[in-house]
Scaffold this motif. Structure first.
Motif, PDB file in Angstrom:
ATOM      1  N   LYS A   1       0.855  -1.182   0.000  1.00 58.99           N
ATOM      2  CA  LYS A   1       0.000   0.000   0.000  1.00 58.99           C
ATOM      3  C   LYS A   1       0.893   1.235   0.000  1.00 58.99           C
ATOM      4  CE  LYS A   1      -3.101   2.579   3.085  1.00 58.99           C
ATOM      5  NZ  LYS A   1      -3.846   2.554   4.372  1.00 58.99           N
ATOM      6  N   ALA A   2       0.466   2.280  -0.722  1.00 64.04           N
ATOM      7  CA  ALA A   2       1.178   3.554  -0.683  1.00 64.04           C
ATOM      8  C   ALA A   2       0.672   4.340   0.521  1.00 64.04           C
ATOM      9  CB  ALA A   2       0.952   4.334  -1.968  1.00 64.04           C
ATOM     10  N   ARG A   3       1.391   4.240   1.612  1.00 67.02           N
ATOM     11  CA  ARG A   3       0.973   4.949   2.834  1.00 67.02           C
ATOM     12  C   ARG A   3       1.123   6.455   2.653  1.00 67.02           C
ATOM     13  NH1 ARG A   3       0.137   3.493   8.039  1.00 67.02           N
ATOM     14  NH2 ARG A   3       0.780   1.349   7.532  1.00 67.02           N
ATOM     15  N   GLU A   4       2.180   6.851   1.988  1.00 70.01           N
ATOM     16  CA  GLU A   4       2.400   8.269   1.715  1.00 70.01           C
ATOM     17  C   GLU A   4       2.930   8.438   0.295  1.00 70.01           C
ATOM     18  OE1 GLU A   4       4.889  10.303   4.469  1.00 70.01           O
ATOM     19  OE2 GLU A   4       3.585   9.953   6.195  1.00 70.01           O
ATOM     20  N   ILE A   5       2.359   9.405  -0.429  1.00 74.17           N
ATOM     21  CA  ILE A   5       2.898   9.853  -1.720  1.00 74.17           C
ATOM     22  C   ILE A   5       2.890  11.374  -1.646  1.00 74.17           C
ATOM     23  CG2 ILE A   5       2.713   9.777  -4.231  1.00 74.17           C
ATOM     24  CD1 ILE A   5       1.038   7.315  -4.000  1.00 74.17           C
ATOM     25  N   ASN A   6       3.988  11.938  -1.204  1.00 71.08           N
ATOM     26  CA  ASN A   6       4.036  13.364  -0.889  1.00 71.08           C
ATOM     27  C   ASN A   6       5.014  14.095  -1.795  1.00 71.08           C
ATOM     28  OD1 ASN A   6       2.331  12.667   1.191  1.00 71.08           O
ATOM     29  ND2 ASN A   6       3.911  12.749   2.772  1.00 71.08           N
ATOM     30  N   ASN A   7       4.726  15.368  -2.012  1.00 72.00           N
ATOM     31  CA  ASN A   7       5.593  16.216  -2.830  1.00 72.00           C
ATOM     32  C   ASN A   7       5.582  17.624  -2.256  1.00 72.00           C
ATOM     33  OD1 ASN A   7       5.404  18.410  -5.261  1.00 72.00           O
ATOM     34  ND2 ASN A   7       7.010  16.912  -5.646  1.00 72.00           N
ATOM     35  N   GLU A   8       6.747  18.247  -2.259  1.00 75.22           N
ATOM     36  CA  GLU A   8       6.878  19.644  -1.833  1.00 75.22           C
ATOM     37  C   GLU A   8       7.776  20.337  -2.844  1.00 75.22           C
ATOM     38  OE1 GLU A   8       7.558  21.985   2.409  1.00 75.22           O
ATOM     39  OE2 GLU A   8       8.487  20.026   2.075  1.00 75.22           O
ATOM     40  N   ASN A   9       7.387  21.548  -3.297  1.00 69.95           N
ATOM     41  CA  ASN A   9       8.184  22.208  -4.321  1.00 69.95           C
ATOM     42  C   ASN A   9       8.185  23.717  -4.131  1.00 69.95           C
ATOM     43  OD1 ASN A   9       6.010  23.425  -6.349  1.00 69.95           O
ATOM     44  ND2 ASN A   9       5.300  21.375  -5.759  1.00 69.95           N
ATOM     45  N   LEU A  10       9.242  24.341  -4.619  1.00 72.81           N
ATOM     46  CA  LEU A  10       9.424  25.786  -4.539  1.00 72.81           C
ATOM     47  C   LEU A  10       9.997  26.255  -5.866  1.00 72.81           C
ATOM     48  CD1 LEU A  10       9.409  28.295  -2.581  1.00 72.81           C
ATOM     49  CD2 LEU A  10      11.821  27.762  -2.135  1.00 72.81           C
ATOM     50  N   THR A  11       9.427  27.332  -6.434  1.00 78.85           N
ATOM     51  CA  THR A  11       9.909  27.850  -7.708  1.00 78.85           C
ATOM     52  C   THR A  11      10.047  29.367  -7.643  1.00 78.85           C
ATOM     53  OG1 THR A  11       7.693  28.116  -8.679  1.00 78.85           O
ATOM     54  CG2 THR A  11       8.787  26.003  -9.007  1.00 78.85           C
ATOM     55  N   PHE A  12      11.007  29.868  -8.416  1.00 81.14           N
ATOM     56  CA  PHE A  12      11.209  31.311  -8.579  1.00 81.14           C
ATOM     57  C   PHE A  12      11.262  31.587 -10.069  1.00 81.14           C
ATOM     58  CE2 PHE A  12      14.159  34.933  -9.123  1.00 81.14           C
ATOM     59  CZ  PHE A  12      13.404  35.909  -8.489  1.00 81.14           C
ATOM     60  N   LEU A  13      10.458  32.548 -10.535  1.00 83.07           N
ATOM     61  CA  LEU A  13      10.307  32.802 -11.964  1.00 83.07           C
ATOM     62  C   LEU A  13      10.413  34.291 -12.258  1.00 83.07           C
ATOM     63  CD1 LEU A  13       9.396  31.803 -14.867  1.00 83.07           C
ATOM     64  CD2 LEU A  13       7.066  32.321 -14.113  1.00 83.07           C
ATOM     65  N   VAL A  14      11.156  34.622 -13.312  1.00 79.90           N
ATOM     66  CA  VAL A  14      11.211  35.985 -13.845  1.00 79.90           C
ATOM     67  C   VAL A  14      10.964  35.915 -15.340  1.00 79.90           C
ATOM     68  CG1 VAL A  14      12.581  38.077 -14.148  1.00 79.90           C
ATOM     69  CG2 VAL A  14      12.886  36.683 -12.089  1.00 79.90           C
ATOM     70  N   GLN A  15       9.961  36.646 -15.808  1.00 75.19           N
ATOM     71  CA  GLN A  15       9.673  36.756 -17.231  1.00 75.19           C
ATOM     72  C   GLN A  15       9.628  38.233 -17.604  1.00 75.19           C
ATOM     73  OE1 GLN A  15       5.852  34.756 -17.410  1.00 75.19           O
ATOM     74  NE2 GLN A  15       6.763  32.844 -18.097  1.00 75.19           N
ATOM     75  N   SER A  16      10.243  38.578 -18.737  1.00 74.81           N
ATOM     76  CA  SER A  16      10.232  39.970 -19.163  1.00 74.81           C
ATOM     77  C   SER A  16      10.279  40.053 -20.679  1.00 74.81           C
ATOM     78  CB  SER A  16      11.426  40.731 -18.569  1.00 74.81           C
ATOM     79  OG  SER A  16      11.327  42.111 -18.828  1.00 74.81           O
ATOM     80  N   ASP A  17       9.425  40.923 -21.233  1.00 73.76           N
ATOM     81  CA  ASP A  17       9.426  41.216 -22.662  1.00 73.76           C
ATOM     82  C   ASP A  17      10.154  42.529 -22.897  1.00 73.76           C
ATOM     83  OD1 ASP A  17       7.917  38.947 -23.189  1.00 73.76           O
ATOM     84  OD2 ASP A  17       6.023  40.016 -22.951  1.00 73.76           O
ATOM     85  N   PHE A  18      10.782  42.650 -24.077  1.00 71.39           N
ATOM     86  CA  PHE A  18      11.566  43.837 -24.398  1.00 71.39           C
ATOM     87  C   PHE A  18      11.140  44.372 -25.758  1.00 71.39           C
ATOM     88  CE2 PHE A  18      14.101  41.163 -21.620  1.00 71.39           C
ATOM     89  CZ  PHE A  18      14.549  42.060 -20.662  1.00 71.39           C
TER      90      PHE A  18
END
Length: 663
Positions: A259-276
């Motif tokens: 049995k899958a007692r735990e299927i866990n995920n934790e994530n952190l992202t940093f994003l920079v988008q810029s048009d010129f």
């Protein structure tokens, strides 16, 4: 059975649609005429509208039952098959090619599973409705999104936008269905011209389902996800975002005792988008991410002292620059990096007993990947049509930390070129792609065919060369065709025919394609049909290639009138007698030849203004018992009310209702 279905369709259609047809012949009031039209429930997935690409809005209602995870959503798109092992954790396959041949990109992140038995493929951590767009790129026809998926690339994407003034918007949905299926989703976006917050929380759960014979299939699951993003928008052209997400869940499967007692995920992202506005530089995007999966599998609840805990931590980043060299030539330059480490711990039954002892043990390193990539993609506008091309270099460093151990470095090349031509209502395309793929964790962890006490660490990288061609037509009738022919050198075959499952290289050939058409019947009636086919050969052994799905067709009949819609979906799947027993990929191996089957589903929906949508459906209407050809063994199905199964059967008759509220 087929005669019964052929007779049943018109009878059932008349029964379902007669109220709507009556409404059509009755003069409508002026207020009713002002009601907004409703989009039909999607039952065969969107057609290809751009060469090699299928884009879909996951927030639209669709059959089958609203998807709990990414694999369930992909099942609605022709060409995809899902290896069922229970109610959760299905493994997606595109055109008979699964595992890491299909690149899954979660809003810019590469999130890999941890379980050696694939309880948690990357799509297990994705709740599709929380995303704004899902794009499938078929074949090796892009080099942009990290290591190239030789079968294709799937992008689960979220939108970013700047609020012109202080505002709040959101949506909520709730779903209930057979076998105690319960889902909810809440999304909220708020901000002003300088800042925003974007958050969502969702939950999905289900009890064990029953097949058409009423046999219980061990398949319960319960999963929760939440995500929050804080954004800064100093101008219309720039966004800076910091996002955090967490998901947790548990599940039971019919193909195994664990049995899958735990299927866990934790994530952190940093994003920079810029048009010129510069003549050369058009845009820049930088994203960095870190995620960790934590998975516990055990048999403690069955009184068996067996359990293990595995983790995988992945971090990475990319930098993309879009350049305009002239009015006719655009380039995208990019670099990316990924570091992924797998570790685990398990019970020693001679000295350990139970979950507490498992959680007190130290983790041991299993394998460590590092990948650096450099690519360029170009688009050249010609006097007729356009030419697209891309090349990519990958540098891999891999360390095996168990069994015989070892280190290896690999330099891999991938690339493609594609010509697209528009003429009248038609669009034609032809592309050639080449992808070199590093053996993944699950392949390397199989036994070496020459020495079963060792891991298959010396597998050669897989090399796929593929031709993709197609024709798209948009008019009164919309038609899309997509055909492929691929030659795979050093295909990594998983062979479970001996005492210990091994992995080794062969040569293979695959070909097939998808054809779909949408056509109106009258003002309120329309229909859509699709056909998908894949063929695979093991050229080394002169035998069929394992885990190739059979011919499949889908036919719909749709009705729309003002705020009402309804429809039928008839799905027909041919028998598959081209099998390689015990052979396949990391997702599964062929068990036997499979029989043909057909299922019928119905749906309806009602929309109130722009804020409320109620949709419902009944799937497998005639409650037949069947299993997909690509399905896991049912050997682990052991719950009250169950009986032994050769394969994991699909759900029997399933009813559901869903309500969406947008504000």
């Amino acid at each position: 059975m087929f005669l019964y279905k052929n007779l049943a369709i018109p009878v059932l259609a008349t029964t379902i649609f007669s109220p709507f047809c009556f409404a059509q012949s009755t003069p409508a009031s002026g207020d009713n005429d002002k009601q907004p039209a409703i989009e039909r429930i999607l039952v065969t997935g969107e057609q290809v509208e751009d060469p090699t690409r299928v884009s879909s809005d996951p927030k639209k209602p669709r059959l089958p039952l609203p998807a709990y995870d990414g694999a369930g959503f992909l099942k609605t798109i022709p060409g995809f098959s899902i290896g069922r092992k229970g109610g959760a954790g299905g493994d997606p396959t595109l055109r008979g090619l699964g595992g890491s041949r299909l690149s899954i990109v979660d809003d810019g992140q590469h999130v890999y599973g941890t379980c050696g038995g694939r309880m948690d493929p990357p799509t297990a951590y994705i709740y599709p409705e929380a995303y704004d767009n899902i794009t499938v790129i078929k074949g090796p026809q892009t080099v942009k999104y990290g290591p190239v998926g030789s079968a294709g690339t799937v992008l689960f994407e979220k939108n970013r936008h700047r609020f012109e003034e202080a505002d709040t918007e959101g949506r909520a949905s709730i779903t209930g269905g057979s076998f105690d299926r319960q889902d909810y989703l809440v999304e909220l976006k708020a901000g002003n011209s300088d800042h925003y917050i974007d958050m969502d929380i969702n939950q999905s759960s289900s009890d064990h389902f029953q097949d058409g014979d009423g046999n219980a299939v061990q398949s319960s699951y319960d999963r929760q996800n939440y995500n929050v993003a804080l954004g800064w928008t100093p101008s219309d052209e720039t966004v800076v975002e910091l996002a955090y997400g967490r998901s947790s869940g548990e599940a039971e499967y019919a193909d195994r005792a664990n049995k899958a007692r735990e299927i866990n995920n934790e994530n952190l992202t940093f994003l920079v988008q810029s048009d010129f506005d510069g003549e050369l530089l058009q845009s820049l995007e930088f994203q960095a991410y870190s995620n960790e999966n934590d998975h516990i599998m055990d048999q403690f609840d069955q009184g068996v002292n067996s359990g293990s805990n595995v983790r995988r931590a992945t971090m990475g980043a990319h930098l993309w620059a879009d350049l305009s060299l002239s009015d006719s030539l655009n380039l995208t330059l990019g670099v990316d990096y990924m570091d992924s480490k797998h570790e685990g711990r398990k019970i020693d039954p001679s000295v350990d007993n139970g979950l507490d002892d498992l959680l007190s043990k130290p983790f041991n390193d299993n394998m460590h990947y590092q990948n650096s990539g450099l690519f360029v993609e170009s688009e050249l506008l010609l006097s007729q049509g356009k030419l697209l091309a891309g090349v990519r270099l990958d540098y891999w460093q891999t360390e095996l930390m168990l069994a015989q151990g070892g280190n290896r470095t690999d330099e891999l090349f991938s690339g493609y070129t594609r010509y697209e031509l528009s003429s009248g209502n038609s669009q034609y395309f032809a592309g050639v792609g080449h992808a070199q793929r590093m053996p993944d964790y699950w392949e390397i962890m199989k036994a070496d065919v020459d020495n079963i006490s060792n891991k298959a660490f010396d597998l050669a990288p897989e090399k796929t060369s593929q031709l993709d061609i197609g024709w798209l037509y948009q008019g009164k009738i919309d038609i899309s065709t997509s055909l492929f022919y691929g030659v795979i050198s050093d295909y990594i075959l998983i062979d479970a025919n001996s005492n210990k499952t091994s992995a080794y290289n062969i040569d293979a050939t695959v070909y097939g394609g998808e054809i779909a058409a949408t056509f109106p019947i009258s003002e309120h009636w329309s229909s859509q049909t699709s056909v998908s086919y894949s063929h695979g050969d093991n050229d080394t052994a002169n035998t069929p290639l394992g885990q190739i799905p059979p011919l499949e067709g889908r036919l719909t009949l749709d009705y729309q009138y003002q705020q009402w819609s309804a429809g039928l979906l008839w799905r027909l799947v041919a028998a598959q007698d081209r099998v390689a027993i015990g052979e396949g990929n990391i997702s599964g191996q062929d068990l036997a030849a499979s029989s043909s089957f057909g299922t019928l589903s119905i749906n309806a929906s009602w929309k109130h203004q722009e804020s409320i949508l109620v949709s419902l459906g009944v799937e497998n209407l005639f409650d037949i018992t069947y299993a997909e050809h690509i399905s896991r063994s049912g050997a682990g199905n052991d719950i009250p009310g169950s009986s032994p199964m050769f394969q994991v059967n699909e759900p029997g008759r399933t009813a559901w209702v869903k309500m969406d509220y947008t504000f």
